[in-house]
Scaffold this motif. Structure first.
Motif, PDB file in Angstrom:
ATOM      1  N   ILE A   1     -32.955  73.903 -56.440  1.00 19.18           N
ATOM      2  CA  ILE A   1     -33.978  74.272 -57.419  1.00 19.18           C
ATOM      3  C   ILE A   1     -35.240  74.783 -56.721  1.00 19.18           C
ATOM      4  N   ASP A   2     -35.623  74.168 -55.606  1.00 18.73           N
ATOM      5  CA  ASP A   2     -36.786  74.648 -54.848  1.00 18.73           C
ATOM      6  C   ASP A   2     -36.581  76.088 -54.389  1.00 18.73           C
ATOM      7  N   LYS A   3     -35.349  76.417 -54.009  1.00 15.76           N
ATOM      8  CA  LYS A   3     -35.040  77.743 -53.460  1.00 15.76           C
ATOM      9  C   LYS A   3     -34.802  78.781 -54.562  1.00 15.76           C
ATOM     10  N   LYS A   4     -34.021  78.398 -55.594  1.00 18.21           N
ATOM     11  CA  LYS A   4     -33.576  79.385 -56.582  1.00 18.21           C
ATOM     12  C   LYS A   4     -34.045  79.115 -58.004  1.00 18.21           C
ATOM     13  N   GLY A   5     -34.619  77.940 -58.237  1.00 14.74           N
ATOM     14  CA  GLY A   5     -35.025  77.591 -59.597  1.00 14.74           C
ATOM     15  C   GLY A   5     -33.862  76.977 -60.376  1.00 14.74           C
ATOM     16  N   GLU A   6     -34.175  76.522 -61.572  1.00 12.63           N
ATOM     17  CA  GLU A   6     -33.140  75.948 -62.427  1.00 12.63           C
ATOM     18  C   GLU A   6     -32.164  77.041 -62.853  1.00 12.63           C
ATOM     19  N   GLY A   7     -30.942  76.636 -63.147  1.00 10.28           N
ATOM     20  CA  GLY A   7     -29.974  77.608 -63.648  1.00 10.28           C
ATOM     21  C   GLY A   7     -28.570  77.334 -63.148  1.00 10.28           C
ATOM     22  N   LEU A   8     -27.727  78.350 -63.284  1.00  3.15           N
ATOM     23  CA  LEU A   8     -26.320  78.225 -62.916  1.00  3.15           C
ATOM     24  C   LEU A   8     -26.193  77.752 -61.467  1.00  3.15           C
ATOM     25  N   HIS A   9     -25.478  76.672 -61.253  1.00  2.00           N
ATOM     26  CA  HIS A   9     -25.277  76.131 -59.912  1.00  2.00           C
ATOM     27  C   HIS A   9     -23.878  76.404 -59.402  1.00  2.00           C
ATOM     28  N   HIS A  10     -22.849  76.149 -60.237  1.00  2.00           N
ATOM     29  CA  HIS A  10     -21.473  76.376 -59.792  1.00  2.00           C
ATOM     30  C   HIS A  10     -20.529  76.549 -60.969  1.00  2.00           C
ATOM     31  N   VAL A  11     -19.364  77.125 -60.651  1.00  2.06           N
ATOM     32  CA  VAL A  11     -18.256  77.210 -61.592  1.00  2.06           C
ATOM     33  C   VAL A  11     -17.123  76.397 -60.983  1.00  2.06           C
ATOM     34  N   ALA A  12     -16.577  75.474 -61.781  1.00  7.69           N
ATOM     35  CA  ALA A  12     -15.513  74.591 -61.296  1.00  7.69           C
ATOM     36  C   ALA A  12     -14.188  74.968 -61.944  1.00  7.69           C
ATOM     37  N   PHE A  13     -13.144  75.012 -61.107  1.00  6.14           N
ATOM     38  CA  PHE A  13     -11.793  75.299 -61.575  1.00  6.14           C
ATOM     39  C   PHE A  13     -10.922  74.070 -61.398  1.00  6.14           C
ATOM     40  N   ALA A  14     -10.133  73.753 -62.407  1.00  8.64           N
ATOM     41  CA  ALA A  14      -9.182  72.652 -62.323  1.00  8.64           C
ATOM     42  C   ALA A  14      -7.963  73.107 -61.524  1.00  8.64           C
ATOM     43  N   VAL A  15      -7.493  72.233 -60.644  1.00  9.40           N
ATOM     44  CA  VAL A  15      -6.273  72.493 -59.876  1.00  9.40           C
ATOM     45  C   VAL A  15      -5.359  71.276 -59.977  1.00  9.40           C
ATOM     46  N   ALA A  16      -4.058  71.513 -59.848  1.00  7.62           N
ATOM     47  CA  ALA A  16      -3.087  70.416 -59.938  1.00  7.62           C
ATOM     48  C   ALA A  16      -3.003  69.636 -58.636  1.00  7.62           C
ATOM     49  N   ASP A  17      -3.172  70.334 -57.498  1.00  4.49           N
ATOM     50  CA  ASP A  17      -3.037  69.702 -56.181  1.00  4.49           C
ATOM     51  C   ASP A  17      -4.168  70.208 -55.290  1.00  4.49           C
ATOM     52  N   ILE A  18      -5.235  69.438 -55.210  1.00  4.17           N
ATOM     53  CA  ILE A  18      -6.428  69.896 -54.489  1.00  4.17           C
ATOM     54  C   ILE A  18      -6.154  70.087 -52.998  1.00  4.17           C
ATOM     55  N   HIS A  19      -5.302  69.254 -52.407  1.00  4.65           N
ATOM     56  CA  HIS A  19      -4.995  69.398 -50.981  1.00  4.65           C
ATOM     57  C   HIS A  19      -4.271  70.719 -50.717  1.00  4.65           C
ATOM     58  N   ALA A  20      -3.296  71.035 -51.548  1.00  7.24           N
ATOM     59  CA  ALA A  20      -2.558  72.299 -51.389  1.00  7.24           C
ATOM     60  C   ALA A  20      -3.476  73.492 -51.611  1.00  7.24           C
ATOM     61  N   GLU A  21      -4.359  73.379 -52.597  1.00  6.99           N
ATOM     62  CA  GLU A  21      -5.269  74.488 -52.880  1.00  6.99           C
ATOM     63  C   GLU A  21      -6.282  74.671 -51.761  1.00  6.99           C
ATOM     64  N   MET A  22      -6.767  73.580 -51.181  1.00  7.89           N
ATOM     65  CA  MET A  22      -7.676  73.692 -50.038  1.00  7.89           C
ATOM     66  C   MET A  22      -6.974  74.383 -48.876  1.00  7.89           C
ATOM     67  N   SER A  23      -5.727  74.041 -48.606  1.00  5.01           N
ATOM     68  CA  SER A  23      -4.957  74.690 -47.537  1.00  5.01           C
ATOM     69  C   SER A  23      -4.778  76.174 -47.824  1.00  5.01           C
ATOM     70  N   ARG A  24      -4.458  76.507 -49.075  1.00  4.03           N
ATOM     71  CA  ARG A  24      -4.264  77.912 -49.448  1.00  4.03           C
ATOM     72  C   ARG A  24      -5.556  78.695 -49.262  1.00  4.03           C
ATOM     73  N   LEU A  25      -6.672  78.138 -49.710  1.00  3.62           N
ATOM     74  CA  LEU A  25      -7.943  78.843 -49.588  1.00  3.62           C
ATOM     75  C   LEU A  25      -8.335  79.030 -48.120  1.00  3.62           C
TER      76      LEU A  25
ATOM     77  N   ALA B   1      -6.285  79.257 -45.605  1.00  6.59           N
ATOM     78  CA  ALA B   1      -5.375  80.285 -45.068  1.00  6.59           C
ATOM     79  C   ALA B   1      -5.793  81.686 -45.511  1.00  6.59           C
ATOM     80  N   GLU B   2      -6.434  81.780 -46.679  1.00  7.39           N
ATOM     81  CA  GLU B   2      -6.919  83.070 -47.184  1.00  7.39           C
ATOM     82  C   GLU B   2      -8.267  83.460 -46.575  1.00  7.39           C
ATOM     83  N   GLY B   3      -8.846  82.572 -45.742  1.00 14.70           N
ATOM     84  CA  GLY B   3     -10.080  82.903 -45.043  1.00 14.70           C
ATOM     85  C   GLY B   3     -11.356  82.400 -45.703  1.00 14.70           C
ATOM     86  N   PHE B   4     -11.240  81.573 -46.732  1.00 16.08           N
ATOM     87  CA  PHE B   4     -12.431  81.031 -47.382  1.00 16.08           C
ATOM     88  C   PHE B   4     -12.982  79.868 -46.570  1.00 16.08           C
TER      89      PHE B   4
END
Length: 138
Positions: A73-97, A99-102
């Protein structure tokens, strides 16, 4: 056939200076009461949740003047902070991301609000949007 990895938008996170001030505004705006508040000590944040249809809004208030939300908030002010996506397997999704370079902001899932395991993707990889992936804790 490809397995749907990012199942849906789980919630949208909005950084606010004060839940006491923001909750009544969002109750009027969404015409629904706040159904849950929660403190996540590990993240130094107080949260408030709203449900409108199948969509959730999470308000985030820093519980510490040096917390990540206070700094945001100090840097950007109030407002949109994040968008969250539901995943079935967070460990698998973290590995996939990875591997994709994220760049992931945490090496392992953390316990977040609303009975979720969470991981954040650095916004420099997603055109300035902080992305959270989350999995319901069973």
């Amino acid at each position: 056939f490809k397995l749907l990895v990012m199942q849906k938008i789980e919630h949208i996170g909005i950084a606010v200076k004060s839940l006491a001030q923001a909750i009544p505004v969002y109750e009027k705006l969404l015409d629904t009461p706040c159904y849950k508040t929660e403190t996540v000590d590990s993240e130094k944040v107080n949260t408030a949740f709203f449900l409108t249809g199948e969509n959730k809004i999470e308000l985030l208030e820093s519980s510490d003047p040096e917390g990540v939300i206070a700094r945001y908030i100090d840097k950007k002010g109030e407002g949109l902070h994040h968008v969250a996506f539901a995943v079935a397997d967070i460990h698998a999704e973290m590995s996939r991301l990875k591997a994709e370079g994220f760049l992931l902001l945490n090496e392992a899932p953390k316990k977040g609000a609303d009975n979720k395991l969470v991981c954040f993707v650095h916004p420099k990889n997603t055109h300035g949007v902080l992305v959270e992936i989350c999995q319901e804790i069973s």
